[in-house]
Design an enzyme around this catalytic site. Structure first.
Site, PDB file in Angstrom:
ATOM      1  NE  ARG A 112      13.520  29.603   2.899  1.00 51.12           N
ATOM      2  CZ  ARG A 112      12.618  30.557   2.741  1.00 51.12           C
ATOM      3  NH1 ARG A 112      12.471  31.495   3.648  1.00 51.12           N
ATOM      4  NH2 ARG A 112      11.844  30.582   1.670  1.00 51.12           N
ATOM      5  CG  HIS A 130      17.559  32.577  10.781  1.00 49.90           C
ATOM      6  ND1 HIS A 130      16.679  32.044   9.877  1.00 49.90           N
ATOM      7  CD2 HIS A 130      18.127  33.649  10.163  1.00 49.90           C
ATOM      8  CE1 HIS A 130      16.707  32.743   8.758  1.00 49.90           C
ATOM      9  NE2 HIS A 130      17.579  33.722   8.905  1.00 49.90           N
ATOM     10  CG  HIS A 152      18.783  25.584  11.600  1.00 51.89           C
ATOM     11  ND1 HIS A 152      17.597  25.863  10.958  1.00 51.89           N
ATOM     12  CD2 HIS A 152      19.219  24.403  11.108  1.00 51.89           C
ATOM     13  CE1 HIS A 152      17.319  24.875  10.119  1.00 51.89           C
ATOM     14  NE2 HIS A 152      18.292  23.985  10.189  1.00 51.89           N
ATOM     15  CD  GLU A 172      13.986  37.580  14.169  1.00 49.27           C
ATOM     16  OE1 GLU A 172      13.812  36.440  13.740  1.00 49.27           O
ATOM     17  OE2 GLU A 172      13.425  38.564  13.698  1.00 49.27           O
ATOM     18  CD  GLN A 179       5.813  29.119  16.415  1.00 48.86           C
ATOM     19  OE1 GLN A 179       5.534  29.755  17.408  1.00 48.86           O
ATOM     20  NE2 GLN A 179       6.629  29.585  15.476  1.00 48.86           N
ATOM     21  CE1 TYR A 216      11.482  26.469  12.379  1.00 51.42           C
ATOM     22  CE2 TYR A 216      11.261  26.047  10.040  1.00 51.42           C
ATOM     23  CZ  TYR A 216      11.328  26.933  11.089  1.00 51.42           C
ATOM     24  OH  TYR A 216      11.234  28.275  10.871  1.00 51.42           O
ATOM     25  CG  ASN A 248       7.581  27.417  12.574  1.00 58.69           C
ATOM     26  OD1 ASN A 248       6.528  27.975  12.820  1.00 58.69           O
ATOM     27  ND2 ASN A 248       8.587  27.394  13.430  1.00 58.69           N
ATOM     28  CE  LYS A 262      15.374  27.118  14.857  1.00 51.79           C
ATOM     29  NZ  LYS A 262      16.000  27.848  13.752  1.00 51.79           N
ATOM     30  NE  ARG A 295      -1.432  -1.467   3.678  1.00 50.34           N
ATOM     31  CZ  ARG A 295      -1.585  -1.345   4.995  1.00 50.34           C
ATOM     32  NH1 ARG A 295      -2.744  -0.959   5.494  1.00 50.34           N
ATOM     33  NH2 ARG A 295      -0.594  -1.609   5.809  1.00 50.34           N
ATOM     34  CG  ASP A 313      18.542  35.213   6.172  1.00 42.92           C
ATOM     35  OD1 ASP A 313      18.108  35.687   7.240  1.00 42.92           O
ATOM     36  OD2 ASP A 313      18.110  34.157   5.672  1.00 42.92           O
TER      37      ASP A 313
END
Length: 184
Positions: free
Chosen positions: A59, A62, A119, A143, A46, A132, A48, A72, A23, A168
């Site tokens: 990206r 951060h 990250h 941040e 959370q 994540y 995301n 994370k 399947r 960034d």
């Protein structure tokens, strides 16, 4: 699910174990008991989704700091990424060291990144989706990060001319990041 420590303390590579039959397949993505057995007992608050249309999108790098520092749990649901984490914990013996992992929709790997790591990732294909979980809600006033191409980090990115946000591109160097930490 197999959880093994990474080269940097606070990083864990997680290999998922899909069960397949005629399947399709079933994969357990998160198992609270197994995480707890490895000392990874987190309350995810959370989840995301990041979508990048173009190959070569970077990206990062951060993080959230202070009481809003995040843990994370990252996986790729479409495409492939070169995922990078930099130790930005001021008292860590590996401060400024980085490592990476290849995450793809088919290699059944995730990465667990502890608090205090910057990250980022580079997409290796068009149309990449990264999902994540985090254990702290987004707090823009807490941040920060470091520049993706900081010469002292010497991250070996697979793309030399990335697609990036202006924000960034303007992140501080590692040296500037350290100075800001010392001022607080």
């Amino acid at each position: 699910m197999i959880i093994k420590p990474g080269r940097l303390q606070g990083i864990y590579e997680i290999s998922l174990s899909p069960r397949s039959d005629h399947r399709g397949h079933f994969t357990r993505i998160y198992d609270q008991q197994l995480f707890k057995e490895h000392g990874l007992d987190w309350n995810w608050v959370q989840e995301n989704r990041s979508f990048s249309a173009k190959k070569g999108t970077i990206r990062g790098m951060h993080l959230q700091y202070g009481e809003h520092a995040e843990t994370k749990l990252i996986r790729v649901t479409q495409g492939a990424i070169f995922d990078v984490f930099v130790d930005l914990r001021p008292d860590s013996p590996s401060f400024g060291c980085w490592d990476s992992i290849l995450l793809t929709e088919s290699n059944n790997k995730m990465v667990y990144i502890g608090k205090g790591f910057g990250h980022g990732f580079c997409t290796l294909q068009d149309d990449c989706e990264v999902v994540y979980k985090v254990d702290r809600c987004y707090a823009p006033q807490h941040e920060g990060g470091v520049r993706w191409n900081d010469e002292t980090l010497r991250i070996t990115w697979p793309i030399l001319r990335p697609v990036m946000s202006d924000r960034d591109m303007l992140l501080p160097t590692l040296e500037e990041f350290k100075r800001r930490l010392d001022q607080n």
